[in-house]
Write an enzyme that holds these catalytic residues in place. Structure first.
Site, PDB file in Angstrom:
ATOM      1  N   HIS A  79      13.925  41.565 -12.968  1.00  0.00           N
ATOM      2  CA  HIS A  79      15.269  41.827 -12.446  1.00  0.00           C
ATOM      3  C   HIS A  79      15.279  41.949 -10.927  1.00  0.00           C
ATOM      4  O   HIS A  79      16.357  42.026 -10.328  1.00  0.00           O
ATOM      5  CB  HIS A  79      15.875  43.078 -13.098  1.00  0.00           C
ATOM      6  CG  HIS A  79      15.339  44.384 -12.602  1.00  0.00           C
ATOM      7  ND1 HIS A  79      14.317  45.069 -13.231  1.00  0.00           N
ATOM      8  CD2 HIS A  79      15.687  45.148 -11.534  1.00  0.00           C
ATOM      9  CE1 HIS A  79      14.075  46.193 -12.577  1.00  0.00           C
ATOM     10  NE2 HIS A  79      14.892  46.269 -11.543  1.00  0.00           N
ATOM     11  N   ASP A 214      10.148  42.601 -18.626  1.00  0.00           N
ATOM     12  CA  ASP A 214      10.663  42.672 -17.254  1.00  0.00           C
ATOM     13  C   ASP A 214       9.505  42.512 -16.269  1.00  0.00           C
ATOM     14  O   ASP A 214       9.046  43.474 -15.655  1.00  0.00           O
ATOM     15  CB  ASP A 214      11.388  43.998 -17.045  1.00  0.00           C
ATOM     16  CG  ASP A 214      12.403  43.938 -15.913  1.00  0.00           C
ATOM     17  OD1 ASP A 214      12.242  43.083 -15.028  1.00  0.00           O
ATOM     18  OD2 ASP A 214      13.349  44.743 -15.914  1.00  0.00           O
ATOM     19  N   SER A 657      11.388  49.834  -8.752  1.00  0.00           N
ATOM     20  CA  SER A 657      11.307  48.724  -9.699  1.00  0.00           C
ATOM     21  C   SER A 657      10.364  47.643  -9.186  1.00  0.00           C
ATOM     22  O   SER A 657      10.427  47.248  -8.028  1.00  0.00           O
ATOM     23  CB  SER A 657      12.693  48.105  -9.904  1.00  0.00           C
ATOM     24  OG  SER A 657      13.509  48.936 -10.666  1.00  0.00           O
TER      25      SER A 657
END
Length: 733
Positions: A79, A214, A657
Site C-alpha cells: 500500500h 501487503d 508502514s
C-alpha cells in the site's frame, strides 16, 4: 485439553513495549533489549551507518522500507507504492490492480520523478548551535535566529548526493542535523495484485485477523560511483552499506522482533487541551471533509477506467486516513484517554505547586499552553478548508506554487521560504512533471468547486477578504452562476497549466508576467497567497511561542515521571515524539484480548484466506486458492503451517508502514503494515494491553513468490532456492 488451551496464552502475558526510540538512546536500553531476546549489542544497534540500521530507508516521505539484498533491493508494503505503480503503468495498464514482476532487471520500471528513497547517514545533536543567542529575546526574533542557524548548518553539511536538514524534536526542545542520501532512480521490481496486496480491503483495514499480502519490492539505482543520481537507463543497482538477509520464517509466539523505520508523528506529550481539540474539533472536521472528497473520487472512478487508474491510490490513502481518525475517536472513548490526560496534568500541576523552586521554574507553563491552544482553535475551521483546498485540488496547488516561486525568486536565496530556495528547484521541477499522474480533469474541477464553495460560505468572522473580492469580479447574477462561471473559466482559460512543457517554462517567469498572463489560476493565486502568507506568519509566531514553552513543559514532565505513581502514564523513561526521523521499537510476537471473552491469536495461516475467499474484497485470485489447496508448503511452514500475518507488541504508527521487521539475529522476518483498531489512540496515549502491530510474515512472502508468482529470480536474490514445483496453475503476474 486444558493444558492445550493454556499453552497459547502464555505468550500473551507479555507487556507491550512502549517507545519509538532514537538510535542514540538504545545503549540506555541495553539490559532491556537483552532481556527481551535481542542478540545484537545495543551499541551496534545505535549506529545509523552500520547494519542493521544502515539498511533502513525512508520511502517517499510517507512510508519505510529496508534493503534486503546487496544489489539495492528494497522490501516495503504494497500500500506504500501506489504512486510508484501509477507512474510505472504504461498506457492502458493499471499495475496497482494487476501486480507486476520484472524477471530481468532491464524490465524493472521507474517509479517516477517524485518518488524517492532516503538513507540516513548521520544524526548529530546541534541543539546548542541552533539555540545560540536565543535566550531573553522576543519570540519572533528568537525564531529568526533559529532559522538563520538552521540554514547555515544545512548549507555546511550538504554535498553532492547528500541532503541535510535540521529537525526539531518536541517542538524545539532539541534539534538534530540529519544527513541523508536521496535516491531518485527507484524502480519497481515486484508487487502482488491488489486482490493479494490489499486482501480484505477497507473491511479488514486496522482489523484482526488479517490475511493480507501487503508487501512489495523496489530497487534503488546509482551512478557508476555508487552515488545517488537522476534516472538514467544505464544506472547500476545501488550497493548499500548494509542489508538484511531474509529469514525463512518469523519468530514463534514470544519471540523477539525489532522494527526500524520513519514513523511520521505521535502526540504523547501533548497537553490535555490539545487532545480535547483533536477529539472535539480537528478529527471530526477532517473526517467529514475526507468523506466528501472520497464521495467525489469514487463517483468519477466508477464512471471511467482511466480516471479510476489515476485516483485509486488516493482513494486507498484517504480511506486509510479516515479510518485512522475515526479509530482514534473510538479509542479515546474506549480507554478514557481525555480524562486520564487531564488527571495526569492535575497531578503534574500539584507536583509543581508542592515546591517553591518548581513553582518558579514551571508555574505558568500549563496556563500558557492552554492559552496558545485556544488561540489556534479560533480560526481552525477556516484554516482547515483552505489547507485542504491545496491538498486536494491539483491545479490550484500547481498554480499557487508557481506564483509563490515567482514571488520568492525576487528575494535573496537565504530569505526565501523553505521549498522555494535554489536547492529546492530540482524537486520543484520533478513535482511539476508528476502533475499529470495525479490530475483528472473532471475530478479536479469537482473538488475545486467543493472547497471554494466551502470557503465562500464561511461566516463573516472567518471570511478571506481577498477571496471575496476575486469572487465578486466573476460573471453572474447569482452566487451559483458566479461559482459555476469561475470554475468553468479556471478549467478552460487556465488549461495551459495542464501542459507539462508550459509548467516547466513558468518556473522562470516573473510575478509581473503571471499577473498579466490572463491565466485565471494566477488570478486566484494572487488573491489567496496573501491569506496563506498570513496563515504561515501567524503559525510561525505561535510556533515561536510554542518553542519557548514546550521545552519547559517537557522538562517538567521528564523530571516528574520517574516519581509519578498514578496510572495515567505507563512509562518512567522519556522519549521524544515521532517526527519522521529514524526510530527503533522492539517487542515480541504476541496476541491480545480485544474484548471480554475474546482472544486474538498472534498469527493467521494460509487456510484463513480460503475461509474468507468470496466476493470483493475477499476475491483471492484463483492461482492463490489453487496453491493453498495443494498444501505444498515447502520449507516455509512453521509449527502450524505457513503464517500469513502476525501480531507483535512493537510500538508503531503512521509512516511505519513498510518498515522491516527484524528478528533477534538481525534477519528480515516481515513487513510492518498496520495496527489494530483497539489501539488506535496510542499516538496520543499508549495502552500496553491493547497495542499491537500487524506484519506480513516473511514465510508468506517467500511462499507466495515460490508457489504462486513463480518469481524465481527474485526468490534467489533473497537468498532462497525455489522449492515448490511449478505447474500450469502458477502465474507470473
Amino acid at each position: 485439553m486444558i493444558t492445550a488451551l493454556l499453552l497459547p496464552l502464555t505468550a500473551m502475558q507479555a507487556e507491550a513495549h512502549e517507545g519509538m526510540w532514537l538510535p542514540d538512546q538504545l545503549p540506555l536500553l541495553a539490559e532491556e533489549l537483552k532481556k527481551q531476546g535481542a542478540t545484537m549489542p545495543a551499541d551496534r544497534l545505535a549506529k545509523v551507518d552500520k547494519g542493521p540500521l544502515a539498511a533502513m530507508v525512508d520511502l517517499d516521505d510517507r512510508c519505510s522500507g529496508a534493503f534486503v539484498s546487496a544489489d539495492g533491493l528494497i522490501a516495503t508494503a504494497y500500500h506504500c507504492v501506489g504512486e510508484a505503480m501509477r507512474h510505472a503503468s504504461d498506457r492502458g495498464e493499471n499495475l496497482f490492480e494487476t501486480g507486476f514482476y520484472a524477471a530481468d532487471r532491464k524490465d524493472e520500471r521507474w517509479a517516477g520523478p517524485t518518488f524517492s528513497v532516503k538513507v540516513t547517514l548521520s544524526m548529530e545533536d546541534v541543539t546548542e548551535e541552533v539555540l545560540a543567542g536565543t535566550k531573553k529575546v522576543e519570540p519572533e526574533e528568537r525564531q529568526k535566529r533559529i532559522d538563520n542557524h538552521t540554514r547555515a548548518l544545512e548549507k555546511r553539511c550538504e554535498r553532492p548526493g547528500v541532503h541535510c536538514e535540521v529537525i526539531a524534536f518536541d517542538q524545539g526542545a532539541s534539534y538534530k542535523l540529519v544527513a541523508q542520501q536521496e535516491f531518485k532512480d527507484v524502480r519497481v521490481v515486484y508487487t502482488p495484485p491488489r486482490s493479494v496486496g490489499y486482501y480484505g480491503g477497507d473491511a479488514d483495514n486496522w482489523q484482526w485477523p488479517r490475511h493480507s499480502g501487503d508487501f512489495a519490492f523496489l530497487r534503488a539505482y546509482a551512478d557508476s560511483e555508487n552515488r545517488p543520481t537522476a534516472y538514467r537507463a544505464d544506472n547500476a543497482p545501488f550497493k548499500p552499506a548494509a542489508f538484511l538477509p531474509p529469514a525463512k520464517q518469523a519468530p514463534e509466539a514470544g519471540g523477539f522482533v525489532m522494527v526500524a523505520g520513519y514513523p511520521s508523528g505521535t502526540y504523547r506529550w501533548k497537553s490535555a487541551a490539545e487532545i480535547d481539540f483533536a477529539r472535539d474539533s480537528a478529527y471530526p472536521r477532517r473526517i467529514a471533509t475526507l468523506a466528501d472528497v472520497l464521495e467525489i473520487l469514487n463517483r468519477f472512478a466508477e464512471q471511467d477506467e482511466r480516471t479510476a487508474n489515476i485516483v485509486d491510490p488516493r482513494i486507498l490513502s484517504l480511506n486509510n486516513q479516515m479510518q485512522y481518525m475515526q479509530g482514534n475517536l473510538d479509542a479515546f472513548r474506549r480507554i478514557d484517554a481525555n480524562r486520564r490526560k487531564w488527571r495526569f496534568e492535575r497531578d503534574l500541576a500539584a507536583w509543581i505547586a508542592e515546591d517553591p523552586a518548581r513553582t518558579a521554574q514551571y508555574g505558568t507553563v500549563l496556563d500558557t499552553i492552554h492559552r496558545l491552544q485556544a488561540e489556534e482553535s479560533s480560526t481552525a475551521a477556516r484554516d482547515h478548508v483552505a489547507t485542504q483546498l491545496r491538498s486536494h485540488s491539483v491545479m490550484f496547488d500547481t498554480g499557487l506554487k508557481l506564483y509563490r516561486l515567482a514571488k520568492e525568486s525576487n528575494k535573496r536565496d537565504a530569505d526565501r521560504a523553505k521549498g522555494f530556495q535554489e536547492r529546492d528547484r530540482p524537486a520543484f521541477a520533478d513535482g511539476l512533471d508528476a502533475v499529470d499522474e495525479r490530475y483528472a480533469f473532471k475530478v479536479d474541477m469537482a473538488i475545486t468547486r467543493y472547497f471554494l464553495d466551502r470557503l465562500l460560505s464561511l461566516p463573516d468572522s472567518m471570511r478571506i477578504p481577498e477571496l471575496d473580492n476575486w469572487f465578486a469580479s466573476q460573471r453572474g447574477e447569482t452566487y451559483d452562476e458566479r461559482l459555476e462561471n469561475a470554475i468553468t473559466r479556471l478549467y478552460t482559460s487556465g488549461a495551459d497549466l495542464s501542459d507539462p512543457a508550459r509548467r516547466r517554462a513558468l518556473m522562470d517567469t516573473s510575478v509581473w508576467y503571471l499577473e498579466r498572463s490572463g491565466n485565471p489560476w494566477f488570478e486566484l493565486s494572487a488573491a489567496l497567497l496573501p491569506y496563506y502568507e498570513r496563515l504561515e506568519g501567524s503559525r510561525a509566531t505561535r510556533n515561536a511561542r510554542w518553542a519557548e514553552v514546550r521545552p519547559v513543559y517537557l522538562e517538567a514532565i521528564r523530571t516528574f515521571i520517574p516519581t509519578y505513581k498514578g496510572d495515567s502514564l505507563r512509562t518512567k523513561v522519556f522519549y521524544p515524539d515521532a517526527n519522521s526521523t529514524l526510530r527503533v521499537t522492539f517487542g515480541k510476537v504476541d496476541g491480545f484480548f480485544p474484548r471480554d471473552g475474546l482472544i486474538a491469536a498472534p498469527r493467521t495461516r494460509l487456510e484463513g484466506i480460503l475461509e474468507k475467499a468470496g466476493d470483493e474484497p475477499y476475491d483471492a485470485p484463483i492461482e492463490l486458492i489453487n496453491a493453498i489447496e495443494k498444501k505444498q508448503w515447502g520449507p516455509y511452514a512453521g509449527k502450524n503451517g505457513v503464517s500469513v500475518n502476525f501480531l507483535s507488541t512493537a510500538d508503531t504508527t503512521l509512516g511505519s508502514s513498510g518498515s522491516a521487521t527484524v528478528d533477534a539475529e538481525g534477519r528480515f522476518c516481515g513487513v510492518l503494515f498496520d495496527g489494530n483498531y483497539e489501539s488506535m489512540a496510542t499516538d496520543w496515549m499508549f495502552e500496553e494491553s491493547l497495542t499491537r502491530s500487524i506484519h506480513t510474515d516473511v514465510s508468506y512472502i517467500l511462499w507466495y513468490l515460490d508457489a504462486v508468482a513463480g518469481a524465481d529470480a527474485l526468490l534467489k536474490e533473497l537468498g532462497h532456492t525455489p522449492a515448490i514445483e511449478d505447474d500450469s496453475s502458477a502465474s507470473s503476474e
